[in-house]
Design a protein around this motif. Structure first.
Motif, PDB file in Angstrom:
ATOM      1  N   VAL A  59      64.721  41.783  49.179  1.00  0.00           N
ATOM      2  CA  VAL A  59      63.809  41.974  50.183  1.00  0.00           C
ATOM      3  C   VAL A  59      62.444  41.921  49.663  1.00  0.00           C
ATOM      4  N   GLN A  60      61.468  41.150  50.059  1.00  0.00           N
ATOM      5  CA  GLN A  60      60.253  41.086  49.201  1.00  0.00           C
ATOM      6  C   GLN A  60      58.941  41.131  50.355  1.00  0.00           C
ATOM      7  N   THR A  61      57.895  41.992  50.080  1.00  0.00           N
ATOM      8  CA  THR A  61      56.868  42.528  51.147  1.00  0.00           C
ATOM      9  C   THR A  61      55.775  42.672  50.359  1.00  0.00           C
ATOM     10  N   SER A  62      54.510  42.391  51.093  1.00  0.00           N
ATOM     11  CA  SER A  62      53.355  42.799  50.370  1.00  0.00           C
ATOM     12  C   SER A  62      52.249  42.971  51.427  1.00  0.00           C
ATOM     13  N   ASP A  63      51.379  43.820  51.146  1.00  0.00           N
ATOM     14  CA  ASP A  63      50.288  44.049  52.261  1.00  0.00           C
ATOM     15  C   ASP A  63      49.165  43.183  52.407  1.00  0.00           C
ATOM     16  N   LEU A  64      49.441  42.350  51.064  1.00  0.00           N
ATOM     17  CA  LEU A  64      47.942  41.191  51.341  1.00  0.00           C
ATOM     18  C   LEU A  64      48.195  40.293  52.038  1.00  0.00           C
ATOM     19  N   SER A  65      46.982  39.802  52.612  1.00  0.00           N
ATOM     20  CA  SER A  65      47.131  38.495  53.228  1.00  0.00           C
ATOM     21  C   SER A  65      47.273  37.315  52.391  1.00  0.00           C
ATOM     22  N   GLN A  66      47.315  36.219  52.626  1.00  0.00           N
ATOM     23  CA  GLN A  66      47.335  35.149  51.636  1.00  0.00           C
ATOM     24  C   GLN A  66      46.040  34.963  50.960  1.00  0.00           C
ATOM     25  N   ASP A  67      44.962  34.904  51.611  1.00  0.00           N
ATOM     26  CA  ASP A  67      43.769  35.061  50.977  1.00  0.00           C
ATOM     27  C   ASP A  67      43.554  35.950  49.783  1.00  0.00           C
ATOM     28  N   GLU A  68      43.911  37.391  50.189  1.00  0.00           N
ATOM     29  CA  GLU A  68      43.972  38.479  49.380  1.00  0.00           C
ATOM     30  C   GLU A  68      44.842  38.242  48.187  1.00  0.00           C
ATOM     31  N   ALA A  69      45.876  37.787  48.259  1.00  0.00           N
ATOM     32  CA  ALA A  69      46.992  37.430  47.063  1.00  0.00           C
ATOM     33  C   ALA A  69      46.236  36.256  46.342  1.00  0.00           C
ATOM     34  N   VAL A  70      45.739  35.233  46.910  1.00  0.00           N
ATOM     35  CA  VAL A  70      45.082  34.097  46.008  1.00  0.00           C
ATOM     36  C   VAL A  70      44.150  34.919  45.126  1.00  0.00           C
ATOM     37  N   GLU A  71      43.026  35.580  45.897  1.00  0.00           N
ATOM     38  CA  GLU A  71      41.951  36.297  45.448  1.00  0.00           C
ATOM     39  C   GLU A  71      42.645  37.195  44.306  1.00  0.00           C
ATOM     40  N   PHE A  72      43.777  37.807  44.348  1.00  0.00           N
ATOM     41  CA  PHE A  72      44.326  38.640  43.493  1.00  0.00           C
ATOM     42  C   PHE A  72      44.923  38.105  42.120  1.00  0.00           C
ATOM     43  N   GLY A  73      45.472  36.923  42.393  1.00  0.00           N
ATOM     44  CA  GLY A  73      46.023  35.905  41.469  1.00  0.00           C
ATOM     45  C   GLY A  73      44.658  35.369  40.597  1.00  0.00           C
ATOM     46  N   ALA A  74      43.827  34.974  41.328  1.00  0.00           N
ATOM     47  CA  ALA A  74      42.606  34.585  40.490  1.00  0.00           C
ATOM     48  C   ALA A  74      41.921  35.609  39.545  1.00  0.00           C
ATOM     49  N   LEU A  75      41.957  36.775  40.101  1.00  0.00           N
ATOM     50  CA  LEU A  75      41.342  37.758  39.237  1.00  0.00           C
ATOM     51  C   LEU A  75      42.172  38.113  38.156  1.00  0.00           C
ATOM     52  N   VAL A  76      43.593  38.141  38.324  1.00  0.00           N
ATOM     53  CA  VAL A  76      44.456  38.290  37.192  1.00  0.00           C
ATOM     54  C   VAL A  76      44.512  37.296  36.265  1.00  0.00           C
ATOM     55  N   GLY A  77      44.319  36.070  36.543  1.00  0.00           N
ATOM     56  CA  GLY A  77      44.418  35.023  35.719  1.00  0.00           C
ATOM     57  C   GLY A  77      42.905  34.902  34.989  1.00  0.00           C
ATOM     58  N   ALA A  78      41.796  35.273  35.788  1.00  0.00           N
ATOM     59  CA  ALA A  78      40.699  35.191  34.801  1.00  0.00           C
ATOM     60  C   ALA A  78      40.558  36.282  33.949  1.00  0.00           C
ATOM     61  N   LEU A  79      41.108  37.665  34.153  1.00  0.00           N
ATOM     62  CA  LEU A  79      40.880  38.751  33.036  1.00  0.00           C
ATOM     63  C   LEU A  79      41.999  38.277  31.884  1.00  0.00           C
ATOM     64  N   VAL A  80      42.986  37.398  32.239  1.00  0.00           N
ATOM     65  CA  VAL A  80      43.995  37.312  31.018  1.00  0.00           C
ATOM     66  C   VAL A  80      43.262  35.873  30.210  1.00  0.00           C
ATOM     67  N   GLY A  81      42.530  34.981  30.947  1.00  0.00           N
ATOM     68  CA  GLY A  81      41.707  33.862  30.277  1.00  0.00           C
ATOM     69  C   GLY A  81      40.758  34.499  29.441  1.00  0.00           C
ATOM     70  N   LEU A  82      40.186  35.471  30.137  1.00  0.00           N
ATOM     71  CA  LEU A  82      39.021  36.147  29.209  1.00  0.00           C
ATOM     72  C   LEU A  82      39.160  36.640  27.644  1.00  0.00           C
ATOM     73  N   GLY A  83      40.284  37.033  27.764  1.00  0.00           N
ATOM     74  CA  GLY A  83      41.111  37.409  26.468  1.00  0.00           C
ATOM     75  C   GLY A  83      41.107  36.277  25.343  1.00  0.00           C
ATOM     76  N   THR A  84      40.910  35.094  25.809  1.00  0.00           N
ATOM     77  CA  THR A  84      40.850  34.188  25.004  1.00  0.00           C
ATOM     78  C   THR A  84      39.547  34.009  24.121  1.00  0.00           C
ATOM     79  N   GLY A  85      38.407  34.399  24.869  1.00  0.00           N
ATOM     80  CA  GLY A  85      37.102  34.485  24.590  1.00  0.00           C
ATOM     81  C   GLY A  85      36.363  33.020  25.101  1.00  0.00           C
TER      82      GLY A  85
END
Length: 175
Positions: A59-85
Motif C-alpha cells: 500500500v502506498q499513499t501520499s498527501d501531496l497533489s501531483q503538482d506538490e510532488a513534482v515541486e518537492f522532487g524539484a526541491l530535493v533535486g536542486a538541493l542535491v545539485g547545489l552540493g556539486t557547487g
C-alpha cells in the motif's frame, strides 16, 4: 532557493517494522488527527505486509497533489545539485527530481523490492516521509531574525541511554 521560499517544512524519514500483519486501527486514526491539525503531512508512505503463506501486499499513499510532488522532487533535486557547487548541475538535478516524482511518490519499485526481501512472513514494515508542518512558521521567523541553524538533530531515548552508559563506563574506568 532559500528555506523561506519553499512551502515545505522539515522532513523526517521513519522506517518501522511490526511483528504482525493485522492491526486494530491504532495508528491510522492518530496519523489522520495529526494531519487534520496541520501538524504533519505525509510526503510518501510505503507499507508492506507478508501474511504467513500469503503474497506480499503493498500500500502506498501520499498527501501531496501531483503538482506538490513534482515541486518537492524539484526541491530535493536542486538541493542535491547545489552540493556539486554548480548552478548548471543544480538545475539538471532539479529537473531530474521533478521527473522522478511525477507519479506522486518518492518511494519506487526498488524500495518495494527492498522491503519485500527484508520482511519475513507474518510481519509488516513501513517507510514514511513525514513533513513537520508545525515547524514552517518557526523556521520562517528564525530566518527573518537572521538566525542560522548550527545543528539540527533529533534526540531519541536510546541516545540518552547510550550517553548514560558511556558516562557510567567512564566513571568506572576512573575509579
Amino acid at each position: 532557493m532559500s528555506a523561506a521560499e519553499t512551502s515545505f517544512g522539515p522532513v523526517q524519514m521513519l522506517v518501522l517494522e511490526f511483528d504482525r500483519t493485522q492491526f486494530a486501527g491504532e495508528i491510522m486514526p492518530e496519523l489522520e488527527r495529526l494531519k487534520e491539525a496541520g501538524i504533519i503531512r505525509v510526503i510518501d508512505l510505503l507499507f508492506v505486509r507478508r501474511p504467513v503463506g500469503g503474497e506480499l501486499e503493498v500500500v502506498q499513499t501520499s498527501d501531496l497533489s501531483q503538482d506538490e510532488a513534482v515541486e518537492f522532487g524539484a526541491l530535493v533535486g536542486a538541493l542535491v545539485g547545489l552540493g556539486t557547487g554548480s548552478d548548471e548541475e543544480a538545475m539538471k538535478a532539479a529537473v531530474a527530481g521533478a521527473e522522478e516524482l511525477e507519479d506522486g511518490h518518492f518511494f519506487g519499485d526498488s524500495e518495494v523490492w527492498y522491503l519485500s526481501d527484508a520482511v519475513p512472513e507474518g510481519s509488516s514494515a513501513a517507510v514514511a516521509l513525514i513533513e513537520h508542518r508545525w515547524a514552517i512558521p518557526l523556521r520562517d521567523k528564525i530566518i527573518e531574525a537572521g538566525g542560522v541553524a548550527l545543528a539540527d538533530e533529533w534526540i531519541h531515548p536510546a541516545d540518552l541511554v547510550a550517553i548514560g552508559a558511556a558516562a557510567s563506563m567512564a566513571a568506572a574506568a576512573a575509579d
